[in-house]
Design a protein around this motif. Structure first.
Motif, short mmCIF file in Angstrom:
data_model
loop_
_atom_site.label_atom_id
_atom_site.label_comp_id
_atom_site.label_asym_id
_atom_site.label_seq_id
_atom_site.Cartn_x
_atom_site.Cartn_y
_atom_site.Cartn_z
N LEU A 6 -6.93 11.42 8.64
CA LEU A 6 -6.06 11.18 7.48
C LEU A 6 -6.28 12.33 6.51
O LEU A 6 -7.38 12.53 6.00
N ALA A 11 -8.81 16.07 -5.19
CA ALA A 11 -8.74 16.24 -6.65
C ALA A 11 -10.15 16.22 -7.20
O ALA A 11 -11.10 15.85 -6.50
N ASP A 13 -11.25 14.30 -9.60
CA ASP A 13 -11.67 12.94 -9.90
C ASP A 13 -12.07 12.21 -8.62
O ASP A 13 -11.26 12.05 -7.72
N GLU A 15 -12.27 9.19 -7.97
CA GLU A 15 -11.40 8.02 -7.70
C GLU A 15 -10.16 8.39 -6.89
O GLU A 15 -9.50 7.51 -6.32
N TRP A 16 -9.82 9.66 -6.89
CA TRP A 16 -8.69 10.12 -6.09
C TRP A 16 -8.80 9.65 -4.63
O TRP A 16 -7.80 9.33 -3.99
N ARG A 18 -10.00 6.97 -3.39
CA ARG A 18 -10.02 5.53 -3.13
C ARG A 18 -8.90 5.02 -2.22
O ARG A 18 -9.19 4.29 -1.25
N PRO A 19 -7.64 5.38 -2.46
CA PRO A 19 -6.58 4.87 -1.56
C PRO A 19 -6.76 5.34 -0.12
O PRO A 19 -6.48 4.60 0.81
N PHE A 20 -7.23 6.58 0.04
CA PHE A 20 -7.38 7.13 1.39
C PHE A 20 -8.52 6.43 2.11
O PHE A 20 -8.43 6.13 3.31
N ALA A 22 -9.36 3.39 1.49
CA ALA A 22 -8.86 2.04 1.79
C ALA A 22 -7.99 2.03 3.05
O ALA A 22 -8.07 1.10 3.87
N ILE A 23 -7.16 3.07 3.20
CA ILE A 23 -6.32 3.16 4.41
C ILE A 23 -7.23 3.36 5.63
O ILE A 23 -7.06 2.70 6.67
N ARG A 26 -8.80 0.06 6.54
CA ARG A 26 -7.85 -0.87 7.16
C ARG A 26 -7.60 -0.48 8.63
O ARG A 26 -7.57 -1.32 9.51
N VAL A 27 -7.37 0.82 8.87
CA VAL A 27 -7.09 1.28 10.24
C VAL A 27 -8.32 1.03 11.11
O VAL A 27 -8.22 0.54 12.24
N PRO A 67 -0.66 13.40 7.49
CA PRO A 67 -0.69 13.94 6.12
C PRO A 67 -0.31 12.84 5.11
O PRO A 67 0.84 12.41 5.06
N LEU A 68 -1.28 12.40 4.35
CA LEU A 68 -1.02 11.34 3.35
C LEU A 68 -0.58 12.00 2.05
O LEU A 68 -1.26 11.97 1.03
N MET A 70 2.99 12.42 -0.47
CA MET A 70 4.26 11.77 -0.76
C MET A 70 5.44 12.56 -0.21
O MET A 70 6.47 11.99 0.13
#
Lengths: 121, 121
Positions: A6, A11, A13, A15-16, A18-20, A22-23, A26-27, A67-68, A70
């Motif tokens: 992924l 960045a 920060d 915290e940048w 965190r979503p990656f 989390a993904i 999950r996977v 590539p995560l 947008m």
């Protein structure tokens, strides 16, 4: 065994990430047998090469890079193919395929649109 | 009438805008009565202020800004609140609320994870 990388921007920060993360989690929980790693274009580590070697080290014989991002700009259209070509040239025994960005996937555009619509209802 | 502003990063490549335009078009087709506009943090236009004024000009009496960013870094945590505070100070009659980023929405993390899982099956 198929490996997953992924790939995100990175960045300053922390915290940048965190979503990656989390993904990834999950996977991983759905496909614990697939080696998976995060990779970052800049600022954060590991970079793409290190992440690819990590999933190869865990037994991946082929890899897909997601590539995560947008949308597709210079990072995905110029930087990523160049980085990936250099990596592939050194690891010819492991096919590495590249997926499209999040914003080029119709079902993800649908999901984002649904989120927007639900929040303004 | 509630207005929607979709806020993205922006890039030099005009194709960068395509996913955001696609989301705008999907939302608009479901809620044609809601004024909606894209806005960009940098490079592309319009900026946030111009987009907010556009939806106010179309009759919005309140607005939600949706940051279409994968994750929260300095842009969303420092730049955006500063820009938004300056905009709000000049438009006190129009409440402007701010949503979280794409990567902080559990159902969108689920959707992205499902896409990854489907592509490696």
């Amino acid at each position: 065994m198929h490996g997953i990388v992924l790939f995100a921007h990175g960045a300053r920060d922390p915290e940048w990430a965190r979503p990656f993360e989390a993904i990834r989690d999950r996977v991983r929980s759905s496909r614990p047998e697939c080696p998976i790693a995060l990779a970052y274009l800049e600022i954060m580590s590991p970079g793409l090469e290190e992440a690819i070697d990590a999933v190869i080290g865990e037994g991946a014989s082929s890899i897909t890079v997601f590539p995560l991002f947008m949308a597709q700009g210079g990072h995905l259209k110029q930087d990523l193919p160049r980085i990936l070509d250099a990596i592939r040239a050194q690891r010819k025994h492991v096919p590495i395929s590249l997926e499209t960005s999040v914003g080029e996937v119709p079902e993800l555009l649908d999901a984002i649109s649904t989120w927007v619509l639900n929040r303004v209802d």
